[in-house]
Scaffold this motif. Structure first.
Motif, PDB file in Angstrom:
ATOM      1  N   ALA A  30       0.739  -1.296  -0.062  1.00  0.00           N
ATOM      2  CA  ALA A  30       0.035   0.078   0.003  1.00  0.00           C
ATOM      3  C   ALA A  30       0.904   1.420   0.108  1.00  0.00           C
ATOM      4  O   ALA A  30       0.409   2.367  -0.365  1.00  0.00           O
ATOM      5  N   SER A  31       2.214   1.009   0.389  1.00  0.00           N
ATOM      6  CA  SER A  31       2.925   2.498   0.336  1.00  0.00           C
ATOM      7  C   SER A  31       4.355   1.837   0.100  1.00  0.00           C
ATOM      8  O   SER A  31       4.703   0.891   0.573  1.00  0.00           O
ATOM      9  N   VAL A  32       5.327   2.832   0.086  1.00  0.00           N
ATOM     10  CA  VAL A  32       6.625   2.612   0.062  1.00  0.00           C
ATOM     11  C   VAL A  32       7.301   2.078   1.468  1.00  0.00           C
ATOM     12  O   VAL A  32       8.029   1.284   1.492  1.00  0.00           O
ATOM     13  N   GLY A  33       6.541   2.428   2.424  1.00  0.00           N
ATOM     14  CA  GLY A  33       7.081   2.227   3.830  1.00  0.00           C
ATOM     15  C   GLY A  33       6.629   0.682   4.053  1.00  0.00           C
ATOM     16  O   GLY A  33       7.459   0.009   4.704  1.00  0.00           O
ATOM     17  N   ASP A  34       5.368   0.391   3.476  1.00  0.00           N
ATOM     18  CA  ASP A  34       5.055  -1.170   3.788  1.00  0.00           C
ATOM     19  C   ASP A  34       6.285  -2.087   2.845  1.00  0.00           C
ATOM     20  O   ASP A  34       6.647  -2.818   3.355  1.00  0.00           O
ATOM     21  N   LEU A  35       6.536  -1.524   1.755  1.00  0.00           N
ATOM     22  CA  LEU A  35       7.448  -2.426   0.936  1.00  0.00           C
ATOM     23  C   LEU A  35       8.810  -2.447   1.486  1.00  0.00           C
ATOM     24  O   LEU A  35       9.296  -3.489   1.606  1.00  0.00           O
ATOM     25  N   LEU A  36       9.286  -1.314   2.437  1.00  0.00           N
ATOM     26  CA  LEU A  36      10.541  -1.506   2.943  1.00  0.00           C
ATOM     27  C   LEU A  36      10.697  -2.467   3.964  1.00  0.00           C
ATOM     28  O   LEU A  36      11.594  -2.697   4.601  1.00  0.00           O
ATOM     29  N   LYS A  37       9.608  -2.822   4.503  1.00  0.00           N
ATOM     30  CA  LYS A  37       9.533  -4.043   5.464  1.00  0.00           C
ATOM     31  C   LYS A  37      10.048  -5.109   5.223  1.00  0.00           C
ATOM     32  O   LYS A  37      10.422  -5.899   5.913  1.00  0.00           O
TER      33      LYS A  37
END
Length: 275
Positions: A30-37
Motif C-alpha cells: 500500500a505504500s513505500v513504507g510497507d514495501l521497505l519492511k
C-alpha cells in the motif's frame, strides 16, 4: 530507481516510477513504507510487473505516509549555523516530528489561525531507512539507507521559541510536504543544489554535501540511542536563507507557495492556506 506512494482507486499503492507521471504498480504494498519492511524490497520493486498506471501531482501521497519515527536534525548546514549566530556543533541536535505532520508533495498546507504569524520555510533532504539499524557504525551505514527524498518543513517560529525545545514549532499537523518519491541510493549523488523558493523567488541554496553531519554519521549517532526501523525518516537539516534570520524578518503568507528542489531527487511544492 524511484519509488512513490500514490492515491489509487480509493486507497494507496506503491509504484516504481518510470517517468514523472507514469509507473508500474508494485502489487501487494500500500505504500513505500510497507514495501521497505520486506528484506528483499529492492528486488521486489525492480522486478515488479504490475499494472501500468499514470498519475498527476495531486495523486502523489507522502512517500512514506506513516514512518514509525521521524528524526529531525537541527543546525546541520554550515551556512545556516552561521546565519543563526551559532558555533559548529560537536554532536547532532535532534528533535522529533510525528507522522501526522506529513502530507503529499503537492498538497496544501492548512495553517490554523493561531499559528500563522511567524510561518517559515525550511527545505530539507530526507534520508529513508531501508533496514533495521541498531548501533551501526558510520562505515557500514550506507547499507542501511534505502534512499532519499525532499521535505518541505514548514516551521511555526512563534511556537518554536516558546521554550528551549523546538518540537512544538516543527510538528504541526499536515505541515510537511514529503516526496515526490524515494530515489534509491544507487541513483543519487551528493553535491547537487538544494533550493527553496517562495512564490518563485529563490530563498535558500546550498550543495547537499555541505552537511556537517552526513547521513552515515546520523545513522551511527541515532542508532546508538534507539533502533531505526525500515521506513523511518531522518530529516537532515536546512541551509541558510530562512525567513526568521533575515533583516527584516520575512514569513510565509496566505496563498504563498513554497517549493523545494533537490538536484537528482526532484521538487515538491505546497500552497499555504490559512484557516
Amino acid at each position: 530507481m524511484r519509488l512513490a506512494t500514490i492515491r489509487h482507486k480509493g486507497s494507496t499503492a506503491t509504484v516504481r516510477v518510470e517517468s514523472d507521471h507514469s509507473g508500474v504498480l508494485v502489487d501487494g504494498y500500500a505504500s513505500v513504507g510497507d514495501l521497505l519492511k520486506q528484506d528483499d524490497w529492492y528486488k521486489v520493486a525492480e522486478t515488479a510487473n504490475g499494472e501500468k498506471v499514470t498519475f498527476e501531482e495531486k495523486d502523489l501521497d507522502a512517500v512514506v505516509p506513516a514512518p514509525s519515527k521521524i528524526v529531525c536534525v537541527g543546525l546541520n548546514y554550515a551556512n545556516h549555523i552561521k546565519e543563526m549566530g551559532r558555533e559548529l556543533p560537536t554532536y547532532p541536535t535532534l528533535f522529533t516530528k510525528y507522522p501526522e505532520a506529513l502530507i503529499g508533495p503537492y498538497d496544501d498546507v492548512q495553517v490554523p489561525d493561531y499559528a500563522n504569524s511567524q510561518l517559515d520555510w525550511e527545505g530539507e533532504l530526507a534520508v529513508i531507512v531501508g533496514k533495521y539499524a541498531r548501533r551501526v557504525k558510520a562505515a557500514d551505514a550506507e547499507g542501511y539507507i534505502a534512499g532519499y527524498a525532499v521535505m518541505n518543513d514548514y516551521t511555526m517560529r512563534d511556537y518554536q521559541y516558546r521554550s528551549v525545545q523546538w518540537h512544538q514549532g516543527k510538528s504541526f499537523e499536515k505541515s510537511a510536504g514529503f516526496g515526490p518519491w524515494m530515489t534509491t541510493t544507487d541513483s543519487f549523488e551528493f553535491g547537487g543544489e538544494l533550493a527553496t523558493f517562495l512564490n518563485g523567488e529563490k530563498m535558500q541554496t546550498t550543495p547537499t554535501d555541505d552537511l556537517v553531519f552526513k547521513p552515515a554519521d546520523l545513522i551511527e549517532y541515532i542508532s546508538h540511542i534507539y533502533p531505526l526501523n525500515p521506513g523511518d525518516v531522518i530529516i537532515t537539516g536546512t541551509p541558510g536563507g530562512v525567513g526568521h534570520a533575515r533583516d527584516p524578518k520575512r514569513y510565509i503568507g496566505n496563498g504563498d507557495v513554497v517549493e523545494v528542489s533537490i538536484e537528482g531527487l526532484g521538487s515538491i511544492a505546497n500552497k499555504t492556506v490559512f484557516e
